[in-house]
Design a protein around this motif. Structure first.
Motif, short mmCIF file in Angstrom:
data_model
loop_
_atom_site.label_atom_id
_atom_site.label_comp_id
_atom_site.label_asym_id
_atom_site.label_seq_id
_atom_site.Cartn_x
_atom_site.Cartn_y
_atom_site.Cartn_z
N GLY A 1 1.39 -5.34 4.63
CA GLY A 1 2.47 -5.68 3.71
C GLY A 1 3.51 -4.60 3.66
N ALA A 2 4.77 -5.01 3.55
CA ALA A 2 5.88 -4.09 3.34
C ALA A 2 6.38 -4.31 1.92
CB ALA A 2 7.00 -4.34 4.35
N TRP A 3 6.19 -3.30 1.09
CA TRP A 3 6.53 -3.38 -0.33
C TRP A 3 7.83 -2.62 -0.59
CZ3 TRP A 3 2.77 -5.29 -4.01
CH2 TRP A 3 1.53 -5.61 -3.44
N VAL A 4 8.68 -3.20 -1.40
CA VAL A 4 9.89 -2.52 -1.86
C VAL A 4 9.84 -2.52 -3.40
CG1 VAL A 4 12.40 -2.47 -1.82
CG2 VAL A 4 11.14 -3.37 0.15
N GLY A 5 10.06 -1.36 -3.98
CA GLY A 5 9.93 -1.23 -5.43
C GLY A 5 11.13 -1.78 -6.18
N VAL A 6 11.44 -3.03 -5.94
CA VAL A 6 12.55 -3.69 -6.63
C VAL A 6 12.11 -5.09 -7.01
CG1 VAL A 6 13.57 -4.45 -4.45
CG2 VAL A 6 14.97 -4.42 -6.51
N GLY A 7 12.44 -5.48 -8.23
CA GLY A 7 12.10 -6.82 -8.70
C GLY A 7 13.25 -7.42 -9.46
N SER A 8 13.01 -8.55 -10.07
CA SER A 8 14.08 -9.26 -10.77
C SER A 8 14.65 -8.46 -11.94
CB SER A 8 13.58 -10.61 -11.26
OG SER A 8 12.46 -10.46 -12.11
N VAL B 1 2.88 5.16 3.79
CA VAL B 1 1.99 4.26 4.52
C VAL B 1 0.57 4.49 4.02
CG1 VAL B 1 1.05 3.62 6.76
CG2 VAL B 1 3.46 4.26 6.57
N LEU B 2 -0.08 3.41 3.61
CA LEU B 2 -1.45 3.48 3.14
C LEU B 2 -2.28 2.45 3.90
CD1 LEU B 2 0.57 3.74 0.42
CD2 LEU B 2 -1.63 4.27 -0.62
N THR B 3 -3.44 2.87 4.37
CA THR B 3 -4.32 1.96 5.09
C THR B 3 -5.73 2.05 4.54
OG1 THR B 3 -4.90 3.59 6.78
CG2 THR B 3 -2.97 2.19 7.21
N GLU B 4 -6.47 0.97 4.70
CA GLU B 4 -7.89 0.97 4.38
C GLU B 4 -8.62 0.35 5.55
OE1 GLU B 4 -11.10 0.02 0.85
OE2 GLU B 4 -9.01 -0.66 0.63
N LEU B 5 -9.36 1.17 6.27
CA LEU B 5 -10.15 0.72 7.41
C LEU B 5 -11.43 0.08 6.90
CD1 LEU B 5 -10.79 0.58 10.44
CD2 LEU B 5 -11.76 2.88 10.23
N MET B 6 -11.63 -1.21 7.24
CA MET B 6 -12.81 -1.97 6.81
C MET B 6 -13.69 -2.21 8.04
SD MET B 6 -10.71 -4.73 4.45
CE MET B 6 -12.16 -5.72 4.06
N LEU C 1 -16.37 -9.53 -5.23
CA LEU C 1 -16.06 -10.61 -4.29
C LEU C 1 -14.63 -10.51 -3.77
CD1 LEU C 1 -17.82 -13.61 -6.08
CD2 LEU C 1 -18.58 -12.41 -4.03
N GLY C 2 -13.72 -10.12 -4.66
CA GLY C 2 -12.33 -9.99 -4.24
C GLY C 2 -12.12 -8.91 -3.20
N MET C 3 -12.97 -7.90 -3.23
CA MET C 3 -12.83 -6.80 -2.28
C MET C 3 -13.32 -7.15 -0.89
SD MET C 3 -11.41 -4.21 -3.75
CE MET C 3 -11.95 -2.69 -2.97
N GLU C 4 -13.89 -8.35 -0.73
CA GLU C 4 -14.30 -8.81 0.59
C GLU C 4 -13.10 -9.23 1.44
OE1 GLU C 4 -17.57 -8.98 1.69
OE2 GLU C 4 -18.14 -7.95 -0.17
N ASP C 5 -11.95 -9.41 0.83
CA ASP C 5 -10.76 -9.94 1.49
C ASP C 5 -9.78 -8.83 1.81
OD1 ASP C 5 -8.91 -12.19 2.20
OD2 ASP C 5 -7.77 -11.33 0.54
N SER C 6 -9.29 -8.80 3.05
CA SER C 6 -8.36 -7.75 3.45
C SER C 6 -7.03 -7.88 2.71
CB SER C 6 -8.12 -7.77 4.96
OG SER C 6 -7.50 -8.99 5.37
N GLY C 7 -6.63 -9.10 2.37
CA GLY C 7 -5.39 -9.28 1.63
C GLY C 7 -5.46 -8.67 0.25
N ALA C 8 -6.60 -8.82 -0.42
CA ALA C 8 -6.77 -8.23 -1.74
C ALA C 8 -6.74 -6.71 -1.67
CB ALA C 8 -8.08 -8.70 -2.36
N ARG C 9 -7.32 -6.16 -0.61
CA ARG C 9 -7.33 -4.70 -0.47
C ARG C 9 -5.93 -4.18 -0.12
NH1 ARG C 9 -12.89 -1.91 1.16
NH2 ARG C 9 -14.33 -3.42 0.25
N MET C 10 -5.20 -4.93 0.70
CA MET C 10 -3.82 -4.55 1.00
C MET C 10 -2.99 -4.52 -0.28
SD MET C 10 -0.49 -5.80 1.25
CE MET C 10 -0.69 -7.58 1.34
N THR D 1 1.48 -1.06 3.47
CA THR D 1 0.04 -1.00 3.27
C THR D 1 -0.64 -1.96 4.23
OG1 THR D 1 0.01 -2.72 1.56
CG2 THR D 1 0.35 -0.44 0.83
N ALA D 2 -1.82 -1.59 4.68
CA ALA D 2 -2.58 -2.44 5.59
C ALA D 2 -4.06 -2.23 5.34
CB ALA D 2 -2.24 -2.14 7.05
N ALA D 3 -4.82 -3.32 5.46
CA ALA D 3 -6.26 -3.24 5.27
C ALA D 3 -6.94 -4.13 6.30
CB ALA D 3 -6.64 -3.68 3.85
N GLY D 4 -8.13 -3.71 6.72
CA GLY D 4 -8.88 -4.44 7.73
C GLY D 4 -9.16 -3.55 8.93
#
Length: 446
Positions: free
Chosen positions: A52-59, A38-43, A384-393, A212-215
């Motif tokens: 977001g819930a990430w799983v390390g599996v792709g196509s 679990v990783l968080t960034e308090l903004m 500018l991208g770091m202003e968004d919680s989604g980008a940080r997540m 991961t969560a940010a905000g």
């Protein structure tokens, strides 16, 4: 120094990390029982959060008979759990003005939501429930099979999408990364529920899960919510197991089995108003330290209105509306390409111009002015991208699954500003010397 993330067991040194970030933000990382990370960034000053819930599996991880299963699961996890129907999931986010979605990549999958901070516990519970206890109902699977086939058909109607898919296949050949992320109509029609279920059981477990969560987020409360939701979902999150190891990269992506050692020439005939063309080849692995140089190279060559491709092909000659360069990196290889959409009668001229600009960059490099503009463009976009919680997540998820470390904003800016004209020229020459493929789609005659 970047904040390093070690793959340790819960309770071991390194399983609990805290570090200050830019703008008084605070990043925390915990390895929970079962190996869940679990990783968080308090903004400070933000009233929303993205989780977001990430799983390390792709196509790329799909075995024979499972092709298309990763994308199938992205759809099916929204179709209901043992505790919620599909409508329950949809209503939970609509009722609070939130947004929920998912994305499938070639090396990871992410289920995410953006909500007000007061609604974060609900979002964590719903998304964790989806990941840990999906029904994968047979009837819903058949319904969603039709939805996915329509999605593929929609993408197939867009020649710019098709040319990118064909380009990846041309460059990466029989390597699993060369397969389309969403599968093909044939694989989606053929994959049975049992194969999708096997794929889920093989790859979805506490050791592969990263949340991961940010905000506006309380780290300790989030950890407790994740553990509680996983337990309710039937996952055993009580062991002292360490997380699943990250993918290991290599130093010579051109030597990987399955990747062609020679470039390919691919032409697809379609009745379209425009021709779409891409030239390129293999790029850098995701963790290559030259990735910052690649960002500068990409910005100068085809990353904006002042880039060489835009100025030469669109502004000076009026041959295309859209033209750009692009790059993507994976654990053991990457791709780099130059794209343009143009009138079919002009495709040979445009293809030649793409190659000429690439060769000119490789032979002569960029100017000091181009270097300054590119660094400024990248630096501004990064801030500018770091202003968004989604980008940080998303940054937290990739730091954990891909890089194994988190580089803060000031460190990232320093690495970009350290790139030199000679660095860009050397990398451009390296990329230009690799096997080169040309893929074209349009209403071509014989």
């Amino acid at each position: 120094m970047p904040l390093a993330f070690e793959l340790v067991a819960p309770g071991d040194p390194g399983s609990e990390l805290t570090a200050g970030q830019d703008g008084d933000a605070i990043v925390r990382r915990s390895v929970l029982p079962g190996g869940v990370r679990v990783l968080t960034e308090l903004m400070p000053g933000v009233r929303s959060a993205t989780v977001g819930a990430w799983v390390g599996v792709g196509s790329r991880d799909e075995r024979d008979g499972h092709h298309g299963s990763t994308h199938f699961l992205e759809h099916l996890l929204f179709k209901g759990t043992t505790r919620r129907s599909a409508m329950d999931i949809a209503e939970a986010f609509d009722a609070v003005g939130g947004e929920a979605n998912a994305s499938t990549g070639k090396e990871h999958t992410c289920y995410y939501a953006r909500i007000l901070d007061d609604d974060l516990p609900m979002a964590v519970d719903v998304i964790t429930d989806m990941v840990s206890s999906p029904r994968l109902d047979a009837d819903e699977l058949e319904t969603e099979r039709g939805v996915i086939l329509e999605e593929l058909a929609m993408n197939d109607d867009d020649p710019s999408d098709v040319v990118h898919e064909l380009f990846a296949t041309a460059v990466l050949g029989e390597h699993p990364l060369g397969r389309p992320i969403g599968g093909t109509p044939d694989t989606i029609k053929a994959v049975p529920r049992a194969a999708v279920w096997e794929h889920y059981r093989e790859h979805y477990n506490p050791r592969t899960l990263v949340v991961t969560a940010a905000g506006s987020v309380d780290h300790d409360a989030l950890c407790a919510q994740v553990l509680g939701a996983l337990t309710d979902g039937g996952w055993d999150a009580s062991s002292s197991s360490a997380p699943t190891a990250r993918r290991v990269g290599v130093d010579a992506p051109d030597a990987i089995a399955g990747i062609p050692t020679q470039g390919a020439q691919v032409t697809v005939r379609r009745t379209t108003e425009q021709a779409n063309v891409i030239i390129g080849g293999t790029g850098l692995v995701a963790t290559d330290p030259r990735r910052y140089t690649l960002s500068v190279l990409n910005a100068a060559l085809g990353g904006g209105m002042s880039s060489r491709l835009f100025q030469e092909i669109r502004e000076k000659r009026g041959l295309a509306y859209s033209t750009y360069s692009f790059a993507s990196g994976h654990a053991d290889t990457g791709i780099f390409g130059l794209y343009a959409g143009c009138a079919p009668a002009k495709v040979d001229q445009v293809t030649s111009l793409l190659e000429e600009e690439w060769e000119r960059l490789a032979n002569d490099g960029i100017t000091a002015g181009e270097l300054t503009r590119s660094i400024g463009q990248l630096s501004g976009g990064l801030v500018l991208g770091m202003e968004d919680s989604g980008a940080r997540m998303s940054r937290l998820g990739k730091a954990e699954l891909v890089f194994g470390e988190l580089t803060n904003l000031d460190e990232s800016l320093e690495l970009i500003r350290a790139v030199t004209v000679q660095d860009v020229r050397d990398l451009a020459a390296d990329l230009a010397a690799r096997p080169r493929s040309v893929v074209r789609i349009g209403p071509f005659g014989d």
